[in-house]
Design an enzyme around this catalytic site. Structure first.
Site, PDB file in Angstrom:
ATOM      1  N   MET A 130      63.732  55.446  63.595  1.00  0.00           N
ATOM      2  CA  MET A 130      65.000  54.736  63.376  1.00  0.00           C
ATOM      3  C   MET A 130      65.797  55.475  62.297  1.00  0.00           C
ATOM      4  O   MET A 130      65.210  56.077  61.393  1.00  0.00           O
ATOM      5  CB  MET A 130      64.717  53.298  62.930  1.00  0.00           C
ATOM      6  CG  MET A 130      64.134  52.470  64.044  1.00  0.00           C
ATOM      7  SD  MET A 130      63.772  50.794  63.527  1.00  0.00           S
ATOM      8  CE  MET A 130      65.425  50.157  63.283  1.00  0.00           C
ATOM      9  N   HIS A 176      73.917  53.326  63.603  1.00  0.00           N
ATOM     10  CA  HIS A 176      73.869  52.679  62.292  1.00  0.00           C
ATOM     11  C   HIS A 176      75.088  53.032  61.444  1.00  0.00           C
ATOM     12  O   HIS A 176      75.404  52.328  60.498  1.00  0.00           O
ATOM     13  CB  HIS A 176      72.566  53.042  61.564  1.00  0.00           C
ATOM     14  CG  HIS A 176      71.358  52.516  62.267  1.00  0.00           C
ATOM     15  ND1 HIS A 176      71.072  51.172  62.358  1.00  0.00           N
ATOM     16  CD2 HIS A 176      70.381  53.139  62.948  1.00  0.00           C
ATOM     17  CE1 HIS A 176      69.968  50.989  63.054  1.00  0.00           C
ATOM     18  NE2 HIS A 176      69.529  52.175  63.428  1.00  0.00           N
ATOM     19  N   ASP A 193      69.633  54.847  76.097  1.00  0.00           N
ATOM     20  CA  ASP A 193      69.281  54.689  74.689  1.00  0.00           C
ATOM     21  C   ASP A 193      68.104  53.718  74.601  1.00  0.00           C
ATOM     22  O   ASP A 193      67.888  52.907  75.513  1.00  0.00           O
ATOM     23  CB  ASP A 193      70.477  54.157  73.886  1.00  0.00           C
ATOM     24  CG  ASP A 193      70.319  54.418  72.374  1.00  0.00           C
ATOM     25  OD1 ASP A 193      69.354  55.106  71.975  1.00  0.00           O
ATOM     26  OD2 ASP A 193      71.174  53.942  71.600  1.00  0.00           O
ATOM     27  N   GLU A 194      67.325  53.816  73.528  1.00  0.00           N
ATOM     28  CA  GLU A 194      66.182  52.927  73.293  1.00  0.00           C
ATOM     29  C   GLU A 194      65.243  52.908  74.504  1.00  0.00           C
ATOM     30  O   GLU A 194      64.831  51.845  74.985  1.00  0.00           O
ATOM     31  CB  GLU A 194      66.666  51.499  72.974  1.00  0.00           C
ATOM     32  CG  GLU A 194      67.624  51.409  71.804  1.00  0.00           C
ATOM     33  CD  GLU A 194      66.981  51.602  70.431  1.00  0.00           C
ATOM     34  OE1 GLU A 194      65.751  51.786  70.361  1.00  0.00           O
ATOM     35  OE2 GLU A 194      67.728  51.595  69.442  1.00  0.00           O
ATOM     36  N   VAL A 195      64.881  54.086  74.977  1.00  0.00           N
ATOM     37  CA  VAL A 195      64.104  54.184  76.223  1.00  0.00           C
ATOM     38  C   VAL A 195      62.723  53.528  76.091  1.00  0.00           C
ATOM     39  O   VAL A 195      62.135  53.098  77.083  1.00  0.00           O
ATOM     40  CB  VAL A 195      64.028  55.660  76.693  1.00  0.00           C
ATOM     41  CG1 VAL A 195      63.049  56.486  75.870  1.00  0.00           C
ATOM     42  CG2 VAL A 195      63.708  55.754  78.176  1.00  0.00           C
TER      43      VAL A 195
HETATM   44  P1  ADP Z   1      69.103  56.087  65.404  1.00  0.00           P
HETATM   45  O1  ADP Z   1      69.767  55.804  66.721  1.00  0.00           O
HETATM   46  O2  ADP Z   1      68.149  57.235  65.432  1.00  0.00           O
HETATM   47  O3  ADP Z   1      68.492  54.837  64.816  1.00  0.00           O
HETATM   48  P2  ADP Z   1      71.809  56.253  64.377  1.00  0.00           P
HETATM   49  O4  ADP Z   1      72.540  57.371  65.080  1.00  0.00           O
HETATM   50  O5  ADP Z   1      72.089  54.858  64.848  1.00  0.00           O
HETATM   51  O6  ADP Z   1      70.235  56.557  64.380  1.00  0.00           O
HETATM   52  O7  ADP Z   1      72.143  56.263  62.822  1.00  0.00           O
HETATM   53  C1  ADP Z   1      72.070  57.417  62.026  1.00  0.00           C
HETATM   54  C2  ADP Z   1      72.748  57.061  60.711  1.00  0.00           C
HETATM   55  O8  ADP Z   1      71.940  56.167  59.965  1.00  0.00           O
HETATM   56  C3  ADP Z   1      72.914  58.232  59.752  1.00  0.00           C
HETATM   57  O9  ADP Z   1      74.048  58.999  60.097  1.00  0.00           O
HETATM   58  C4  ADP Z   1      73.084  57.535  58.412  1.00  0.00           C
HETATM   59  O10 ADP Z   1      74.427  57.161  58.206  1.00  0.00           O
HETATM   60  C5  ADP Z   1      72.324  56.240  58.600  1.00  0.00           C
HETATM   61  N1  ADP Z   1      71.070  56.144  57.819  1.00  0.00           N
HETATM   62  C6  ADP Z   1      70.595  54.997  57.243  1.00  0.00           C
HETATM   63  N2  ADP Z   1      69.399  55.197  56.681  1.00  0.00           N
HETATM   64  C7  ADP Z   1      69.067  56.494  56.891  1.00  0.00           C
HETATM   65  C8  ADP Z   1      67.921  57.311  56.553  1.00  0.00           C
HETATM   66  N3  ADP Z   1      66.876  56.808  55.907  1.00  0.00           N
HETATM   67  N4  ADP Z   1      67.925  58.602  56.938  1.00  0.00           N
HETATM   68  C9  ADP Z   1      68.982  59.122  57.611  1.00  0.00           C
HETATM   69  N5  ADP Z   1      70.092  58.416  57.961  1.00  0.00           N
HETATM   70  C10 ADP Z   1      70.135  57.113  57.616  1.00  0.00           C
HETATM   71 MG    MG Z   2      69.710  54.060  67.941  1.00  0.00          MG
END
Ligand code: ADP
Ligand code: MG
Length: 195
Positions: A22, A64, A97-99
């Site tokens: 995540m 995020h 997404d979220e496969v």
């Molecule tokens: P995923 O889909 O892999 O969960 P997202 O693309 O939704 O990731 O989100 C990535 C974003 O999360 C980063 O660009 C950053 O702004 C935010 N973020 C929050 N916590 C962290 C962390 N511990 N490491 C890296 N990015 C983080």
């Molecule tokens: Mg995600």
């Protein structure tokens, strides 16, 4: 663009996987792909499992850092629904997404079928659950993929590269949907299994 006959389309089938914990940027990368592919003239269909109820259950994937793109919400138990939708919109790039939240056997079967039909399938998912066990179809798809991208987040305890998602609150089941309210990204050394 040269017209593709049936044979060429089949040869062009491809699976790309983006794996990581995540907060590693998987959804952000998918949103960027939708934008670029669309500008290139591709027909992109993005799907997410109905299990993912974050951000108010909207028909979109949402990173995020609040990058979004429209998505079709599919029941994770019946991913074959997607086959009819694709025929309707003539999609050539299919994004999941979220496969890890889709039924493992069924989603692998659907992805193989899409590839056979000449489509480029891009999946993003968690390799590990909060107990560092393999999560859903992600590791099998990593083995089947033609292109692999492993992303890392930043360990929120020590600042190293993070491969794991640590549950901080919630239940003990493998699936407990949440974001920063329930999870942090951590490296292998810092990871603790939520008790
Ligand atoms: P995923 O889909 O892999 O969960 P997202 O693309 O939704 O990731 O989100 C990535 C974003 O999360 C980063 O660009 C950053 O702004 C935010 N973020 C929050 N916590 C962290 C962390 N511990 N490491 C890296 N990015 C983080
Ligand atoms: Mg995600």
């Amino acid at each position: 663009m040269p017209k593709q006959d049936g044979k060429n389309r089949r040869e062009k089938g491809k699976l790309t996987i983006i794996a990581g914990p995540m907060f590693s940027g998987k959804t952000g990368k998918l949103v960027a792909m939708v934008d670029v592919f669309t500008r290139m003239g591709h027909h992109v269909l993005t799907v997410k499992p109905s299990f993912d109820t974050r951000y108010g259950n909207r028909k979109e994937i949402h990173s995020h850092d609040h990058k979004t793109t429209q998505a079709l919400v599919i029941d994770g138990e019946v991913p074959d629904e997607i086959l009819q939708k694709i025929l309707m919109i003539h999609a050539d790039k299919i994004i999941f997404d979220e496969v890890q939240f889709f039924d493992k056997k069924k989603v692998i079967k659907v992805i193989k079928e899409l590839k056979k039909r000449g489509m480029h399938v891009i999946v993003a998912g968690l390799l590990y659950d909060y107990q560092r066990r393999p999560f859903g179809a992600t590791s099998d798809l990593l083995g089947l993929a033609d292109e692999r991208l492993e992303l890392f987040a930043i360990c929120q305890k020590c600042g190293s590269l993070a491969r794991h998602s640590e549950r901080m609150h919630g239940g003990k089941g493998q699936v407990d949907v949440g974001a920063a309210d329930k999870y942090i990204a951590v490296c292998e050394k810092c990871h603790k299994i939520y008790q």
